[in-house]
Write a protein that holds these residues in place. Structure first.
Motif, PDB file in Angstrom:
ATOM      1  N   UNK A 164      41.077  32.046  29.482  1.00  0.00           N
ATOM      2  CA  UNK A 164      41.439  33.435  29.741  1.00  0.00           C
ATOM      3  C   UNK A 164      42.204  33.510  31.050  1.00  0.00           C
ATOM      4  N   UNK A 165      42.904  34.614  31.232  1.00  0.00           N
ATOM      5  CA  UNK A 165      43.553  34.866  32.514  1.00  0.00           C
ATOM      6  C   UNK A 165      43.500  36.352  32.806  1.00  0.00           C
ATOM      7  N   UNK A 166      43.569  36.663  34.080  1.00  0.00           N
ATOM      8  CA  UNK A 166      43.557  38.044  34.550  1.00  0.00           C
ATOM      9  C   UNK A 166      44.847  38.269  35.328  1.00  0.00           C
ATOM     10  N   UNK A 167      45.564  39.351  35.008  1.00  0.00           N
ATOM     11  CA  UNK A 167      46.798  39.681  35.707  1.00  0.00           C
ATOM     12  C   UNK A 167      46.628  41.005  36.434  1.00  0.00           C
ATOM     13  N   UNK A 168      47.278  41.118  37.576  1.00  0.00           N
ATOM     14  CA  UNK A 168      47.205  42.350  38.324  1.00  0.00           C
ATOM     15  C   UNK A 168      47.864  42.229  39.675  1.00  0.00           C
ATOM     16  N   UNK A 169      47.323  42.969  40.614  1.00  0.00           N
ATOM     17  CA  UNK A 169      47.898  43.047  41.952  1.00  0.00           C
ATOM     18  C   UNK A 169      46.835  42.738  42.985  1.00  0.00           C
TER      19      UNK A 169
ATOM     20  N   UNK B 150      43.241  45.167  38.426  1.00  0.00           N
ATOM     21  CA  UNK B 150      43.428  44.509  37.138  1.00  0.00           C
ATOM     22  C   UNK B 150      44.414  45.297  36.285  1.00  0.00           C
ATOM     23  N   UNK B 151      45.367  44.579  35.656  1.00  0.00           N
ATOM     24  CA  UNK B 151      46.368  45.199  34.802  1.00  0.00           C
ATOM     25  C   UNK B 151      46.284  44.681  33.361  1.00  0.00           C
ATOM     26  N   UNK B 152      46.051  43.370  33.203  1.00  0.00           N
ATOM     27  CA  UNK B 152      46.000  42.770  31.867  1.00  0.00           C
ATOM     28  C   UNK B 152      44.915  41.699  31.811  1.00  0.00           C
ATOM     29  N   UNK B 153      44.298  41.607  30.633  1.00  0.00           N
ATOM     30  CA  UNK B 153      43.347  40.540  30.345  1.00  0.00           C
ATOM     31  C   UNK B 153      43.938  39.740  29.192  1.00  0.00           C
ATOM     32  N   UNK B 154      44.090  38.439  29.391  1.00  0.00           N
ATOM     33  CA  UNK B 154      44.630  37.562  28.351  1.00  0.00           C
ATOM     34  C   UNK B 154      43.548  36.567  27.941  1.00  0.00           C
ATOM     35  N   UNK B 155      43.542  36.203  26.676  1.00  0.00           N
ATOM     36  CA  UNK B 155      42.669  35.127  26.219  1.00  0.00           C
ATOM     37  C   UNK B 155      43.348  34.446  25.038  1.00  0.00           C
TER      38      UNK B 155
ATOM     39  N   UNK C 164      45.289  47.025  30.156  1.00  0.00           N
ATOM     40  CA  UNK C 164      44.269  47.994  30.560  1.00  0.00           C
ATOM     41  C   UNK C 164      44.824  48.959  31.600  1.00  0.00           C
ATOM     42  N   UNK C 165      44.136  50.074  31.765  1.00  0.00           N
ATOM     43  CA  UNK C 165      44.485  51.003  32.823  1.00  0.00           C
ATOM     44  C   UNK C 165      44.201  50.325  34.153  1.00  0.00           C
ATOM     45  N   UNK C 166      45.192  50.331  35.041  1.00  0.00           N
ATOM     46  CA  UNK C 166      45.015  49.666  36.333  1.00  0.00           C
ATOM     47  C   UNK C 166      43.771  50.196  37.040  1.00  0.00           C
ATOM     48  N   UNK C 167      42.884  49.279  37.396  1.00  0.00           N
ATOM     49  CA  UNK C 167      41.640  49.643  38.077  1.00  0.00           C
ATOM     50  C   UNK C 167      41.177  48.471  38.924  1.00  0.00           C
ATOM     51  N   UNK C 168      40.423  48.745  39.982  1.00  0.00           N
ATOM     52  CA  UNK C 168      39.888  47.643  40.795  1.00  0.00           C
ATOM     53  C   UNK C 168      39.001  46.743  39.942  1.00  0.00           C
ATOM     54  N   UNK C 169      39.136  45.427  40.134  1.00  0.00           N
ATOM     55  CA  UNK C 169      38.307  44.471  39.407  1.00  0.00           C
ATOM     56  C   UNK C 169      37.081  44.156  40.245  1.00  0.00           C
ATOM     57  N   UNK C 170      35.920  44.563  39.735  1.00  0.00           N
ATOM     58  CA  UNK C 170      34.666  44.288  40.430  1.00  0.00           C
ATOM     59  C   UNK C 170      33.733  43.431  39.574  1.00  0.00           C
TER      60      UNK C 170
END
Length: 191
Positions: free
Chosen positions: A156-161, A60-65, A118-124
């Motif tokens: 909402x949306x979640x952005x990352x890798x 996870x890199x960004x949380x949008x709402x 956000x600080x890049x971290x695994x989304x669990x």
């Protein structure tokens, strides 16, 4: 300009361009203009939550709402907004920004998009929650329609890798192909 320098420049440009190619929208419930927003502040429902579907192994890199304020019942300036974002009930830290992305039909309300970098971290996490912790602000989390059971969804949306098995974007493949051609042309000139 030497062919070696041209090849180096082409390869560097491709590598720089490909860095952003792997970040994408992992999941999105887009806001809909006809959906009603849900109050999400201390004076309304203090914390709304929304289920996050299983996304596999992602970072996870960004949380949008998306949301809006009720300017009729909310005389306070936007500067008093203070959000908390929760993943599985725990507050997420990050850098918050917002921008006006439109207006809601038949109202005097601006629709805003909020982004928490956000600080890049695994989304669990399996759920997300957003609230405005300032009880003087009449803030609403914009709706995104309803689910199959008729329950309201929020935007909402979640952005990352996506980790592992990433398929390169077509644009990146073209750039890498051009870099390969430049390297080949440079090696032929040397020969």
């Amino acid at each position: 300009m030497s062919s070696k320098l041209v090849s180096s420049i082409a390869l560097t440009a491709c590598l720089l361009a490909s860095g952003a190619a792997f970040a994408d929208v992992l999941y999105e419930q887009a806001p809909t203009a006809d959906a009603t927003g849900l109050s999400a502040n201390l004076s309304g429902d203090p914390l709304l939550t929304q289920t996050i579907p299983s996304l596999g192994s992602v970072t996870l890199d960004k949380i949008n709402w998306w949301g809006y304020r009720d300017p009729v019942n909310d005389p306070f300036p936007a500067e008093v907004e203070s959000f908390e974002v929760y993943l599985n009930g725990s507050v997420v830290a990050g850098v918050l920004s917002s921008s006006v992305v439109g207006s809601l039909p038949n109202t005097n309300r601006s629709l805003l998009k909020y982004t928490l970098d956000v600080t890049d971290a695994p989304l669990t996490a399996t759920d997300i929650g957003v609230t405005n912790v300032n009880d003087f602000v009449g803030w609403f989390w914009q709706g995104a329609g309803v689910d199959a059971a008729g329950a309201p969804l929020v935007a909402f949306s979640l952005e990352g890798t996506r980790n592992g098995g990433v398929v390169p974007e077509p644009g990146m493949l073209v750039m890498l192909g051009l870099a390969g051609l430049a390297l080949r042309a440079a090696s032929r000139k040397r020969a």
